[in-house]
Design a protein around this motif. Structure first.
Motif, mmCIF file in Angstrom:
data_model
loop_
_atom_site.group_PDB
_atom_site.id
_atom_site.type_symbol
_atom_site.label_atom_id
_atom_site.label_comp_id
_atom_site.label_asym_id
_atom_site.label_seq_id
_atom_site.Cartn_x
_atom_site.Cartn_y
_atom_site.Cartn_z
ATOM 1 N N ASN A 65 0.807 -1.217 0.000
ATOM 2 C CA ASN A 65 0.000 0.000 0.000
ATOM 3 C C ASN A 65 0.841 1.268 0.000
ATOM 4 N N GLY A 66 2.072 1.191 0.526
ATOM 5 C CA GLY A 66 2.929 2.366 0.488
ATOM 6 C C GLY A 66 3.175 2.858 -0.930
ATOM 7 N N TYR A 67 3.202 1.926 -1.877
ATOM 8 C CA TYR A 67 3.376 2.279 -3.293
ATOM 9 C C TYR A 67 2.188 3.107 -3.778
ATOM 10 N N ASP A 68 0.981 2.647 -3.460
ATOM 11 C CA ASP A 68 -0.208 3.396 -3.871
ATOM 12 C C ASP A 68 -0.321 4.728 -3.133
ATOM 13 N N LEU A 69 0.033 4.737 -1.857
ATOM 14 C CA LEU A 69 -0.006 5.986 -1.103
ATOM 15 C C LEU A 69 0.871 7.043 -1.756
ATOM 16 N N ALA A 70 2.063 6.624 -2.220
ATOM 17 C CA ALA A 70 2.984 7.558 -2.854
ATOM 18 C C ALA A 70 2.474 8.021 -4.213
ATOM 19 N N HIS A 71 1.898 7.114 -4.985
ATOM 20 C CA HIS A 71 1.471 7.444 -6.346
ATOM 21 C C HIS A 71 0.103 8.127 -6.391
ATOM 22 N N LEU A 72 -0.736 7.866 -5.407
ATOM 23 C CA LEU A 72 -2.118 8.359 -5.441
ATOM 24 C C LEU A 72 -2.393 9.396 -4.356
ATOM 25 N N LYS A 73 -1.346 10.002 -3.855
ATOM 26 C CA LYS A 73 -1.457 11.115 -2.906
ATOM 27 C C LYS A 73 -2.270 10.744 -1.662
ATOM 28 N N GLY A 74 -2.002 9.560 -1.149
ATOM 29 C CA GLY A 74 -2.605 9.156 0.117
ATOM 30 C C GLY A 74 -4.039 8.656 0.050
ATOM 31 N N GLN A 75 -4.577 8.498 -1.162
ATOM 32 C CA GLN A 75 -5.990 8.117 -1.290
ATOM 33 C C GLN A 75 -6.312 6.736 -0.718
ATOM 34 N N THR A 76 -5.310 5.862 -0.590
ATOM 35 C CA THR A 76 -5.591 4.476 -0.225
ATOM 36 C C THR A 76 -5.337 4.171 1.252
ATOM 37 N N SER A 77 -5.175 5.178 2.089
ATOM 38 C CA SER A 77 -4.992 4.919 3.522
ATOM 39 C C SER A 77 -6.337 4.546 4.146
ATOM 40 N N TYR A 78 -6.288 3.747 5.206
ATOM 41 C CA TYR A 78 -7.526 3.381 5.894
ATOM 42 C C TYR A 78 -8.202 4.607 6.491
ATOM 43 N N ASP A 79 -7.426 5.630 6.799
ATOM 44 C CA ASP A 79 -8.007 6.878 7.277
ATOM 45 C C ASP A 79 -8.921 7.477 6.217
ATOM 46 N N GLU A 80 -8.532 7.339 4.949
ATOM 47 C CA GLU A 80 -9.380 7.832 3.858
ATOM 48 C C GLU A 80 -10.662 7.013 3.756
ATOM 49 N N PHE A 81 -10.583 5.731 4.068
ATOM 50 C CA PHE A 81 -11.799 4.909 4.094
ATOM 51 C C PHE A 81 -12.764 5.441 5.146
ATOM 52 N N SER A 82 -12.248 5.781 6.311
ATOM 53 C CA SER A 82 -13.115 6.317 7.369
ATOM 54 C C SER A 82 -13.743 7.640 6.932
#
Length: 330
Positions: free
Chosen positions: A9-26
């Motif tokens: 997920n760190g890869y997606d966090l870096a490429h997608l500006k944090g959109q894939t963090s569980y905090d974003e799910f909340s």
């Protein structure tokens, strides 16, 4: 040379500006259903929210004798269980969602069963030894997965671009394998991968219509039950949210066999790891990957994001990796 490139997920966090963090799910849940992330949200019970028991579904699909709109029913369920999930994470972890998967094994189902029974009056489902509230609340696992998939599908990846990490990987060949722990196909947006058989989305990806796997790794909460009482139903709910890594690995055995075969045939093989922290529930995968790496002349390259590479390297060594390890600074 063969390469195994592990993407977390760190890869997606870096490429997608944090959109894939569980905090974003909340945040997505709270925005969609107008909830307070700090909890204490009013549970939105309705008389027409059914459990997912066989009798209801049979009547709904075959003759709709209850004259219920299934889309409205599903949305009501999602609203109720989104509220319950936000409240439970707030109660459990003071609305910290960073350990969301492990928290799925610690949810306080009993509290919300009691709340449901206050509303529904302990009405018992015909043929069941438990209350309607128990049957309803412990059926939440399916809807929680639906909510999670809805969030994943809302993530925008069209404008993703290559960065330093991708340049370090370089050109992709037929001897490169991708083991992806993410639910998006960001990697495919970045790279032109010649052999799709060399891609393994081990927990599924929303873009391919796969089943999504998200869950806790507590083996003590992974067993079935006879559904004879409330405790059995709670065990069933906990088991439904268990991530069975052994079975998942078996489901992708062909991919790992191909990696192993190519590693055995090649010299100076490489494993790259970007953004995969290897949570406790993923340790089974790591053991299997190390088995593959140790059977060939293999070097390991770990992304050293915020200086965390040394911890990751020690984890690989502790489990038994005996090859060369190099940290990649970003």
């Amino acid at each position: 040379m063969a390469r195994l490139i592990i993407i977390g997920n760190g890869y997606d966090l870096a490429h997608l500006k944090g959109q894939t963090s569980y905090d974003e799910f909340s945040k997505w849940l709270c925005n969609k259903y107008q909830l307070d992330i700090k909890g204490n949200n009013e549970l939105r019970f309705k008389l027409d929210i059914p459990t997912y028991n066989g009798t209801f579904l049979n009547n709904l699909v075959n003759n709709n004798k209850y004259n219920i709109n299934i889309n409205n029913v599903d949305e009501s369920r999602k609203e109720l269980f989104a509220t319950m999930l936000v409240n439970m994470i707030a109660d459990l972890n003071k609305n910290d969602w960073s350990d969301f998967e492990n928290d799925l094994g610690k949810l306080d189902w009993k509290k919300y069963i009691d709340e449901a029974n206050k509303y529904y009056g302990n009405y018992c489902v015909p043929g069941s030894p438990v209350s309607y509230g128990t049957d309803l609340i412990t059926s939440a696992s399916r809807t929680i997965m639906d909510l999670f998939i809805g969030w994943i599908e809302s993530i925008h990846i069209d404008d993703v671009k290559k960065d330093y990490i991708d340049k370090k990987i370089g050109n992709i060949s037929n001897n490169d394998y991708f083991l992806i722990f993410n639910y998006t196909n960001t990697v495919e947006k970045v790279f032109s991968i010649p052999k799709k058989d060399n891609l393994c989305y081990i927990h599924g990806t929303a873009s391919n219509g796969d089943s999504i796997v998200v869950g806790h790794g507590d083996i003590n909460k992974s067993g079935g039950s006879n559904l004879d009482n409330d405790d059995d139903y709670i065990k069933e709910a906990e088991a439904a949210l268990y991530k069975n890594t052994k079975q998942i690995f078996k489901n992708h055995q062909a991919f790992f066999d191909n990696v192993k075969n190519d590693f055995c045939r090649s010299e100076n093989n490489e494993i790259y790891v970007y953004g995969w922290n290897c949570s406790d529930s993923d340790k089974y995968y790591l053991n299997k990957i190390i088995d593959i790496g140790n059977n060939a002349n293999c070097s390991l390259y770990l992304n050293n994001y915020k200086g965390d590479g040394c911890r990751k390297a020690q984890l690989w060594k502790d489990i038994g990796f005996d090859g060369k390890i190099e940290l990649i600074n970003t």
